[in-house]
Scaffold this active site. Structure first.
Site, PDB file in Angstrom:
ATOM      1  N   THR A   1      12.445  12.238 -34.498  1.00  0.00           N
ATOM      2  CA  THR A   1      12.564  11.260 -35.146  1.00  0.00           C
ATOM      3  C   THR A   1      12.702  11.563 -36.545  1.00  0.00           C
ATOM      4  O   THR A   1      13.412  11.080 -37.312  1.00  0.00           O
ATOM      5  CB  THR A   1      11.911  10.065 -34.893  1.00  0.00           C
ATOM      6  OG1 THR A   1      12.235   9.605 -33.425  1.00  0.00           O
ATOM      7  CG2 THR A   1      12.353   8.754 -35.593  1.00  0.00           C
TER       8      THR A   1
ATOM      9  N   SER B   1      11.970  15.312 -28.394  1.00  0.00           N
ATOM     10  CA  SER B   1      10.778  15.928 -27.871  1.00  0.00           C
ATOM     11  C   SER B   1      10.789  15.463 -26.371  1.00  0.00           C
ATOM     12  O   SER B   1       9.979  15.953 -25.872  1.00  0.00           O
ATOM     13  CB  SER B   1       9.728  15.815 -28.701  1.00  0.00           C
ATOM     14  OG  SER B   1       9.128  14.410 -28.288  1.00  0.00           O
TER      15      SER B   1
ATOM     16  N   THR C   1       7.813  12.466 -31.590  1.00  0.00           N
ATOM     17  CA  THR C   1       6.321  11.837 -31.342  1.00  0.00           C
ATOM     18  C   THR C   1       6.042  11.665 -29.816  1.00  0.00           C
ATOM     19  O   THR C   1       5.060  11.542 -29.331  1.00  0.00           O
ATOM     20  CB  THR C   1       6.358  10.202 -31.651  1.00  0.00           C
ATOM     21  OG1 THR C   1       7.431   9.582 -31.287  1.00  0.00           O
ATOM     22  CG2 THR C   1       6.363  10.198 -33.353  1.00  0.00           C
ATOM     23  N   ASP C   2       7.198  11.849 -29.026  1.00  0.00           N
ATOM     24  CA  ASP C   2       7.203  11.416 -27.714  1.00  0.00           C
ATOM     25  C   ASP C   2       6.356  12.446 -26.822  1.00  0.00           C
ATOM     26  O   ASP C   2       5.450  12.061 -25.827  1.00  0.00           O
ATOM     27  CB  ASP C   2       8.424  11.343 -26.773  1.00  0.00           C
ATOM     28  CG  ASP C   2       9.220   9.888 -27.516  1.00  0.00           C
ATOM     29  OD1 ASP C   2       8.632   9.065 -27.975  1.00  0.00           O
ATOM     30  OD2 ASP C   2      10.467   9.832 -27.017  1.00  0.00           O
TER      31      ASP C   2
HETATM   32  C1  SIN Z   1      11.144  12.520 -30.115  1.00  0.00           C
HETATM   33  O1  SIN Z   1      10.059  12.443 -29.642  1.00  0.00           O
HETATM   34  O2  SIN Z   1      11.871  13.504 -30.293  1.00  0.00           O
HETATM   35  C2  SIN Z   1      11.883  10.952 -30.073  1.00  0.00           C
HETATM   36  C3  SIN Z   1      11.112   9.935 -30.674  1.00  0.00           C
HETATM   37  C4  SIN Z   1      10.055  10.121 -32.141  1.00  0.00           C
HETATM   38  O3  SIN Z   1      10.100  11.407 -32.375  1.00  0.00           O
HETATM   39  O4  SIN Z   1       9.507   9.403 -32.428  1.00  0.00           O
END
Ligand code: SIN
Length: 343
Positions: free
Chosen positions: A27, A74, A107-108
Site C-alpha cells: 500500500t 504482499s 502491511t499484510d
Molecule cells: C499489502 O500488504 O501489500 C497491501 C496492504 C497494505 O500494504 O496495507
C-alpha cells in the site's frame, strides 16, 4: 527485478550513512483514483523513485541507493521473493558501500517477511522494514513519514546488532514480536505483551529495550533451501479433522495449529493431530488469541501428544520458524522444542 551487483554510491563520498532502499510493493506504493479513497486502491504500482521523491529531507539523513526488488501486494508474497530479497540484502550488507537496508513492504504479510529476514540475514548492519496503511495517493498518506522514520532509524547507528526492525507510526518494533492488529487504522502494528523497542520522531531515535533472543548472525538458519510444506489449521467450535487429513494426504511435513486460548485444541482436532504427529508430521501448538504465550505442557500434554509449543510466536511466525527448522534438518520433537524455546 532490478538487482545491480554494486550500488551507485561512492564509498566515503560524504559522511552520511549509505542506505539501500529496497521496494517490494504494498500500500505504501499504492494508488487510488481519488485522494479520499483509502480502501479501493491498487497496491504496489508506484516505483521506488517516486516513493523517495515524496519524502522531503531524506538526502539530509543518508545517501540513498534505491532498488525495485518487486511490485507486489504482499498478500501474494512467495518463497521465491523471500529468497531473492534475503539474497539481495545479504549481498548489499556484505559490501563496504552500504551501511543499512530499508525495505518497503505491504502491511499484510510484513510480520512474516520481517521474522523470516530476522532469522536469515547474515549481518549486524541495520535492516528496517516499513509500510503504510494508506496508499501514496491518499489524503494524509502515512507512507512518506514512515519511510522517513525508517531511513532515520537505519542511519542513526542505533539499530545495528538489533536484528530486523519494523519502523511504523513512529514506533520501532522487533521483527519477532510485531503483528498487524488493525485492518484500517494508521496505528496498525503492535508488539503484544512485549511492547515496542522504542520510537523515532523528527529524526530522533530512542531505544528503550533490546530483543533478547538470537537473530541474524547468531541464528543458524539458511534461506537457500527447498521449502518444506507447512500449513496452519485453526481450532474452533465444531471443527472437524478434514483439513488435517487432507493436508497429511497431500504430504505436509508440518502443521501449526492456531488453538483457542492457551493453545487448547478441540478434542476432534487434537486426536487427529496426535495421530499425525505419531506418524512423523511436526505439530506446533500456537494460539489464535493474538497475545500471550502458549506454554509447553500447559493446555495440552505436549510430550504425550507429540506436540511442540510455540511460546509467544503467533501461528504465522511459528510457521516461518518451523519451515526454517525443518529445512535445516531438525525433525525430532525435543530438538524442535529447543528451536522454539531459543528463537
Ligand atoms: C499489502 O500488504 O501489500 C497491501 C496492504 C497494505 O500494504 O496495507
Amino acid at each position: 527485478m532490478n538487482t545491480p551487483t554494486s550500488p551507485q554510491i561512492a564509498p566515503g563520498a560524504q559522511a552520511l550513512p549509505r542506505v539501500a532502499v529496497l521496494a517490494t510493493g504494498g500500500t505504501i506504493a499504492g494508488s487510488a483514483p481519488d485522494a479520499a479513497n483509502t480502501a479501493g486502491y491498487q497496491a504496489g504500482v508506484i516505483g521506488v523513485a517516486q516513493l523517495l521523491a515524496a519524502v522531503p529531507g531524506l538526502d539530509a539523513l543518508a545517501q540513498i541507493h534505491a532498488e525495485q526488488v518487486a511490485s507486489v501486494d504482499s498478500k501474494d508474497m512467495s518463497f521465491a521473493l523471500w529468497s531473492a530479497l534475503v539474497q539481495r540484502v545479504n549481498e548489499l550488507l556484505a559490501g563496504d558501500d552500504i551501511d543499512a537496508v530499508v525495505i518497503t513492504h505491504g502491511t499484510d504479510t510484513l510480520e512474516e517477511t520481517a521474522y523470516f529476514l530476522h532469522l536469515t540475514v547474515k549481518s549486524r548492519k541495520p535492516v528496517i522494514l516499513t509500510a503504510a496503511m494508506r496508499p501514496a495517493s491518499a489524503l494524509s498518506a502515512d507512507g512518506p513519514l514512515n519511510l522517513l522514520n525508517a531511513v532515520a532509524l537505519a542511519a542513526s547507528g542505533q539499530a545495528a546488532g538489533q536484528g530486523v526492525l519494523v519502523a511504523f507510526n513512529n514506533r520501532i518494533h522487533c521483527a519477532r514480536d510485531v503483528t498487524k492488529i488493525s485492518t484500517y487504522a494508521v496505528d496498525a502494528f503492535q508488539s503484544p505483551e512485549i511492547g515496542a523497542l522504542g520510537w523515532v520522531q523528527d529524526g530522533r531515535v530512542e531505544f528503550q529495550r533490546r530483543a533478547l533472543r538470537p537473530h541474524t548472525v547468531d541464528a543458524s538458519f539458511n534461506a537457500d533451501v527447498q521449502w518444506p510444506q507447512v500449513e496452519i489449521v485453526t481450532s474452533y467450535a465444531g471443527v472437524s479433522r478434514i483439513a488435517v487429513d487432507a493436508l497429511v494426504s497431500a504430504g505436509v511435513r508440518g502443521i501449526v495449529v492456531a488453538g483457542t486460548g492457551n493453545g487448547s485444541i478441540h478434542i476432534t482436532l487434537q486426536q487427529a493431530l496426535a495421530e499425525v504427529a505419531a506418524r512423523g508430521v511436526a505439530v506446533v501448538r500456537a494460539s489464535r488469541v493474538g497475545s500471550g504465550h502458549v506454554m509447553h505442557n500447559g493446555a495440552a500434554k505436549d510430550d504425550a501428544l507429540g506436540f511442540v509449543s510455540a511460546g509467544t510466536l503467533n501461528p504465522y511466525k511459528a510457521r516461518v520458524l518451523l519451515m526454517l527448522a525443518l529445512a535445516a534438518g531438525t525433525n525430532e520433537k525435543a530438538a524442535l522444542q529447543r528451536v522454539f524455546d531459543t528463537y
